[in-house]
Scaffold this active site. Sequence first.
Site, PDB file in Angstrom:
ATOM      1  N   CYS A  36      37.726  35.040  39.558  1.00  0.00           N
ATOM      2  CA  CYS A  36      37.492  33.788  38.836  1.00  0.00           C
ATOM      3  C   CYS A  36      36.001  33.458  38.881  1.00  0.00           C
ATOM      4  CB  CYS A  36      38.302  32.684  39.523  1.00  0.00           C
ATOM      5  SG  CYS A  36      38.073  31.023  38.876  1.00  0.00           S
ATOM      6  N   GLY A  37      35.538  32.731  37.901  1.00  0.00           N
ATOM      7  CA  GLY A  37      34.148  32.284  37.913  1.00  0.00           C
ATOM      8  C   GLY A  37      33.831  31.412  39.113  1.00  0.00           C
TER       9      GLY A  37
END
Length: 160
Positions: A36-37
């Site tokens: 995930c970012g």
Amino acid sequence: MTTLADFSATALDGTDQSLAQYAGQVALVVNTASKCGFTPQYRGLEELYQQHRDAGFVVLGFPCNQFAHQEPGSAEEIADFCSVNYGVSFPMFARVDVNGAGAHPLWRWLKQEKGGLGVSTVKWNFTKFLVGRDGRVIRRYGPATAPARIGADIERALAT
């Protein structure tokens, strides 16, 4: 009155753990993901844990694959990723659902206690819930809230 201590969860190593072992501590419960970012927040979460654990603070990480399938790995792969890339030493649990019919009971309770922006779902990875020494939810933080921005709230909770 329901508290954090009323729940149990499966640890990454497959053992069932009562969350009652964290009674009397301040806890930050987080749904996590490795792809995930927001994944670099693991570093900030570990820093918070190291800074405050001796005062009675714990981070509880719950991997979740419900958001764009950003946590597809096995428990062993998750543990290795967190350790190798971010030095995670706080307790990590087996992957859970945080929304829907299969949501883990802990996450159903957290959302009930502190909905976000009028909704009763978790919107994305790295949603955080701060739980006080009394086992009750103090505050909910969105994914974009960097762990460092939670430090003052943790210190206030530890002081009570």
